[in-house]
Design a protein around this motif. Structure first.
Motif, PDB file in Angstrom:
ATOM      1  N   LEU A 113       0.826  -1.206   0.000  1.00 36.55           N
ATOM      2  CA  LEU A 113       0.000   0.000   0.000  1.00 36.55           C
ATOM      3  C   LEU A 113       0.863   1.260   0.000  1.00 36.55           C
ATOM      4  O   LEU A 113       0.531   2.254  -0.651  1.00 36.55           O
ATOM      5  N   GLY A 114       1.975   1.204   0.737  1.00 38.98           N
ATOM      6  CA  GLY A 114       2.881   2.348   0.736  1.00 38.98           C
ATOM      7  C   GLY A 114       3.432   2.625  -0.643  1.00 38.98           C
ATOM      8  O   GLY A 114       3.519   3.776  -1.080  1.00 38.98           O
ATOM      9  N   GLY A 115       3.810   1.562  -1.365  1.00 37.41           N
ATOM     10  CA  GLY A 115       4.317   1.741  -2.722  1.00 37.41           C
ATOM     11  C   GLY A 115       3.272   2.273  -3.676  1.00 37.41           C
ATOM     12  O   GLY A 115       3.590   3.002  -4.621  1.00 37.41           O
ATOM     13  N   TRP A 116       2.007   1.924  -3.449  1.00 36.72           N
ATOM     14  CA  TRP A 116       0.934   2.397  -4.322  1.00 36.72           C
ATOM     15  C   TRP A 116       0.518   3.826  -3.993  1.00 36.72           C
ATOM     16  O   TRP A 116       0.246   4.632  -4.880  1.00 36.72           O
ATOM     17  N   LEU A 117       0.482   4.166  -2.701  1.00 37.85           N
ATOM     18  CA  LEU A 117       0.010   5.484  -2.287  1.00 37.85           C
ATOM     19  C   LEU A 117       1.099   6.555  -2.339  1.00 37.85           C
ATOM     20  O   LEU A 117       0.795   7.733  -2.531  1.00 37.85           O
ATOM     21  N   ALA A 118       2.368   6.160  -2.151  1.00 35.98           N
ATOM     22  CA  ALA A 118       3.451   7.152  -2.089  1.00 35.98           C
ATOM     23  C   ALA A 118       3.520   8.031  -3.333  1.00 35.98           C
ATOM     24  O   ALA A 118       3.663   9.257  -3.214  1.00 35.98           O
ATOM     25  N   PRO A 119       3.428   7.481  -4.570  1.00 35.10           N
ATOM     26  CA  PRO A 119       3.452   8.369  -5.743  1.00 35.10           C
ATOM     27  C   PRO A 119       2.287   9.346  -5.777  1.00 35.10           C
ATOM     28  O   PRO A 119       2.348  10.362  -6.470  1.00 35.10           O
ATOM     29  N   ARG A 120       1.236   9.048  -5.042  1.00 31.40           N
ATOM     30  CA  ARG A 120       0.081   9.940  -4.971  1.00 31.40           C
ATOM     31  C   ARG A 120       0.184  10.910  -3.804  1.00 31.40           C
ATOM     32  O   ARG A 120      -0.744  11.670  -3.539  1.00 31.40           O
ATOM     33  N   GLY A 121       1.307  10.843  -3.080  1.00 26.74           N
ATOM     34  CA  GLY A 121       1.543  11.771  -1.984  1.00 26.74           C
ATOM     35  C   GLY A 121       0.789  11.446  -0.718  1.00 26.74           C
ATOM     36  O   GLY A 121       0.620  12.323   0.142  1.00 26.74           O
ATOM     37  N   LEU A 122       0.334  10.194  -0.559  1.00 22.19           N
ATOM     38  CA  LEU A 122      -0.479   9.818   0.596  1.00 22.19           C
ATOM     39  C   LEU A 122       0.212   8.728   1.411  1.00 22.19           C
ATOM     40  O   LEU A 122       0.867   7.850   0.854  1.00 22.19           O
ATOM     41  N   PRO A 123       0.052   8.749   2.736  1.00 23.37           N
ATOM     42  CA  PRO A 123       0.605   7.687   3.582  1.00 23.37           C
ATOM     43  C   PRO A 123      -0.406   6.557   3.746  1.00 23.37           C
ATOM     44  O   PRO A 123      -1.620   6.782   3.698  1.00 23.37           O
ATOM     45  N   PRO A 124       0.053   5.322   3.987  1.00 18.99           N
ATOM     46  CA  PRO A 124      -0.893   4.210   4.191  1.00 18.99           C
ATOM     47  C   PRO A 124      -1.589   4.259   5.540  1.00 18.99           C
ATOM     48  O   PRO A 124      -2.643   3.643   5.718  1.00 18.99           O
ATOM     49  N   LEU A 125      -0.993   4.967   6.519  1.00 21.57           N
ATOM     50  CA  LEU A 125      -1.558   5.073   7.867  1.00 21.57           C
ATOM     51  C   LEU A 125      -1.848   3.673   8.423  1.00 21.57           C
ATOM     52  O   LEU A 125      -1.013   2.781   8.313  1.00 21.57           O
ATOM     53  N   SER A 126      -3.052   3.465   8.997  1.00 26.83           N
ATOM     54  CA  SER A 126      -3.372   2.180   9.633  1.00 26.83           C
ATOM     55  C   SER A 126      -4.208   1.271   8.746  1.00 26.83           C
ATOM     56  O   SER A 126      -4.767   0.282   9.229  1.00 26.83           O
ATOM     57  N   LEU A 127      -4.305   1.574   7.454  1.00 27.37           N
ATOM     58  CA  LEU A 127      -5.118   0.746   6.564  1.00 27.37           C
ATOM     59  C   LEU A 127      -4.643  -0.705   6.511  1.00 27.37           C
ATOM     60  O   LEU A 127      -5.474  -1.625   6.507  1.00 27.37           O
TER      61      LEU A 127
END
Length: 735
Positions: A113-127
């Motif tokens: 999830l981190g690899g998918w969200l990082a390019p979008r500027g978002l953290p995975p948090l507790s998902l």
């Protein structure tokens, strides 16, 4: 970032930081406190620790990003999974297998999830934690060897077996606390982050949060009170309905995330955090109802969705004049704020192309921005330069001829590297007092320095331009000589910056990088400013000694030792470059890191991480910013970040109001002296001081002397206020 001395230490710190990262922190003391508090429920504490160790170890073996792993970024979701499983299930072989699978699955989902969200500027948090729990909850119904935890029913008997009657008396005393409803609910809400329902645990967590960050603590209070006010206004709380869940951790964590961690703290960010409260309230109510029908808990889902929504909409803005996002995460709202404001003030070199003055020697600005008579309207942001003598005259003798003027036929130079895009060189000079309005700009050269950035010099002598269109030039290359062509009644140089390549383009306000303002002992170094009308200016001549001494390329190594302590080994400093191409000095002895940047005119430290008793830390404060030009009459001034403040009361007071006002200013000043030759020194000393200014008071922090010899750093001496004798360090480059 910091490189630990051994892999084992790195792994241990990664496990520890998994706890504090749940609160967006890297504070080791806070992490240790949270680790201890997790054992208020021993089974959950042990399961959480085991899950964190498993995730860190597996992440290391699988070769995931070591820097992220060291922060706990790959393991905090596994920790949450372990705490949840330890709270709800009885220990056993089946439980151990589920814990192992849950920890590994949390690790993999965190990375994915981190690899998918990082390019979008978002953290995975507790998902990732939520996904694992949602998978394990229905799956556990099929695992008949996995038993639900019933220790909550018989826990007093277990405590009696552990500590006897004395422990039971302590527990009854703690449970006998009768706090008012609001403080009790707030503290229980904090404890629920670790799946507990204890005001004592919540109180210790609140103390730890305050220890870590005054801004984060205040945001937690703001969010809690906002949630209470919203619930009362909407009638969400039926009689007896106020509890630590509907006034719980989702509000607190979302407000801290969007108000102080991923957004630079400010008055606007507090309003943004307060706005997140009703959104979180709707998500808590709606998602709890929807997921209950599926037999799944909502847990931290409202916090995750609110935080990511509020961050994502900020990423979609066309302008970011307010609510700036955190550019580099330092895991502390205060550090994020202080670094951002400090960098914005002092590291303007990253924002602009470095433009120099287009001439040699001292010239005066005879017409500045919006000056009369010609710098008006679309052409207001321009500068005219002439040479004046000590009497203020621009010419010798009667001034009737062009050659009488001091600036006539003087070289005009390229202000920066670029490409020639326009040249006019055939227009005759005007006689003194006459102007050519038909060919307004006279002989002109336009350079392109980058996309949408051009500079123009005008009124040159006819046929003095040696460059042609398409030719690449370097800073300081000859473009022509000063003349009197075009709309020019007497010789001068017209200089402007523009966004298009055409002669006659509208001007663009743009600062000059570094220059010397004034004459003689009163001259001051200016950086990234526009000279004012009447100001006498000149370029800063580079010093080969200073430039060579502070040329620290990757791979450069330096041995530093204290000659007063013969038993102490030399400390090896080495220059590295991180994944973002930022350069830093790393001390192999202490693990300390000092980031720096170097331009054509200055050497500047930008950040320090590590112990504050090391030679590297003292050097960081001593050479915080160095001008690479020998100017003994000029004092270079700068400002440290507020993280330099070590007085706890003063620091905490500033932290509380930092998003709104700053009253503490750590300052830096540096001078050159002791040169063995005024023009070509081979030996030089730099004197610097660091001091703290607040409420009209000045408190010294450090005075230092840096010795340069033969183009290298020979050593430095530091005097601290509390020490009677200075600390001395000798430096030797290593081949």
């Amino acid at each position: 970032m910091l490189r630990a001395n051994t892999p084992l230490r790195t792994l241990a710190l990664a496990v520890l930081r998994s706890y504090s990262l749940i609160f967006f922190s890297q504070h080791r003391g806070f992490a240790a406190l949270l680790l201890l508090l997790s054992f208020a429920n021993p089974g959950a504490g042990a399961a959480g620790l085991a899950a964190a160790v498993l995730a860190v170890g597996a992440g290391w073996l699988l070769g995931f990003n070591r820097e992220v792993l060291a922060t706990g970024g790959h393991s905090f979701n596994a920790l949450l999974v372990g705490l949840a499983l330890g709270t709800f299930y009885e220990p056993g072989w089946a439980y151990g297998l589920v814990l192992l699978v849950g920890a590994l699955l949390a690790l993999l989902l965190t990375v994915a999830l981190g690899g998918w969200l990082a390019p979008r500027g978002l953290p995975p948090l507790s998902l990732p934690f939520l996904l694992v729990i949602w998978l394990l909850t229905p799956a556990a119904e099929q695992f008949h060897a996995l038993a639900l935890n019933e220790r909550g029913i018989y826990w007093l008997n277990e405590m009696y077996a552990v500590g006897g009657a004395p422990l039971l008396h302590v527990i009854h005393w703690l449970n006998g606390w009768h706090l008012p409803l609001m403080p009790d609910t707030y503290l229980r809400a904090l404890s629920s982050v670790f799946f507990q329902d204890s005001p004592l645990v919540g109180l210790l967590m609140a103390a730890g949060l305050l220890w870590h960050s005054r801004i984060a603590f205040s945001l937690s209070i703001v969010a809690f009170l906002g949630a209470y006010a919203f619930g009362m206004a909407t009638g969400a709380y039926a009689p007896g309905g106020i509890n630590h869940y509907n006034l719980g951790a989702n509000y607190i964590m979302a407000a801290v995330a969007v108000g102080g961690v991923f957004v630079i703290p400010s008055a606007a960010s507090y309003l943004w955090a307060l706005l997140s409260v009703p959104v979180t309230a709707v998500l808590v109510a709606g998602l709890t109802t929807l997921l209950a029908r599926l037999g799944l808990p909502a847990f931290a889902l409202p916090f995750c969705l609110t935080s990511q929504l509020f961050l994502y909409v900020l990423l979609l803005r066309q302008r970011a004049d307010w609510l700036p996002l955190t550019p580099i995460q330092r895991y502390s709202p205060e550090r994020n704020l202080y670094a951002y404001t400090n960098d914005r003030e002092r590291l303007q070199s990253q924002l602009y192309v470095h433009l120099s003055l287009p001439f040699l020697g001292e010239w005066q600005v005879t017409q500045g921005y919006a000056g009369q008579p010609t710098h008006q309207g679309e052409w207001a942001d321009a500068l005219d330069f002439m040479i004046r003598d000590v009497d203020g005259r621009t010419y010798r003798g009667p001034g009737a001829n062009l050659a009488d003027y001091y600036c006539y036929n003087k070289p005009v130079l390229a202000p920066a590297d670029g490409v020639v895009v326009e040249v006019v060189s055939h227009i005759d000079d005007n006689p003194i007092g006459q102007v050519n309005t038909r060919q307004n700009w006279g002989n002109t050269v336009v350079l392109e320095h980058g996309p949408g950035l051009f500079s123009k010099v005008s009124h040159l002598r006819p046929h003095s331009t040696p460059v042609q269109v398409g030719e690449r030039v370097r800073r300081g290359d000859l473009l022509g000589t000063c003349g009197n062509s075009g709309r020019s009644a007497e010789p001068h140089v017209h200089f402007q910056v523009q966004a298009t390549p055409y002669i006659g383009s509208r001007t663009l306000a743009y600062p000059l990088a570094y220059y010397l303002s004034g004459r003689g002992p009163e001259a001051q170094v200016r950086s990234f400013r526009v000279p004012a009308e009447g100001e006498t200016v000149q370029n800063l001549p580079p010093s080969p000694l200073l430039s060579q001494a502070f040329d620290l390329p990757p791979g450069f190594r330096l041995d530093v030792r204290n000659p007063d302590d013969e038993a102490a080994p030399a400390q090896r400093w080495e220059v590295f470059t991180d994944a973002y191409n930022h350069t830093y000095l790393y001390c192999h002895h202490s693990g300390a890191v000092a980031y720096f940047e170097r331009s054509t005119a200055t050497f500047s430290f930008t950040a320090y991480y590590g112990p504050e008793t090391t030679a590297l830390y003292f050097f960081y404060r001593a050479a915080y910013r160095v001008l690479l030009s020998y100017q003994p009459q000029a004092e270079l001034l700068d400002a440290f970040p507020l993280t330099l403040v070590r007085n706890p009361a003063l620091r905490w007071a500033q932290d509380v109001v930092a998003p709104f006002v700053r009253f503490v200013r750590p300052c830096f000043a540096l001078r050159c002296h002791g040169a063995d030759d005024a023009y070509h020194p081979r030996r030089l000393q730099l004197s610097s001081r660091a001091e703290l200014r607040y409420f009209g008071r000045v408190r010294p922090l450090q005075q230092a002397e840096i010795e340069l010899t033969g183009g290298a750093l020979a050593g430095f001496r530091v005097q601290l206020p509390a020490s009677s004798s200075p600390l001395r360090f000798v430096c030797r480059p290593v081949a």
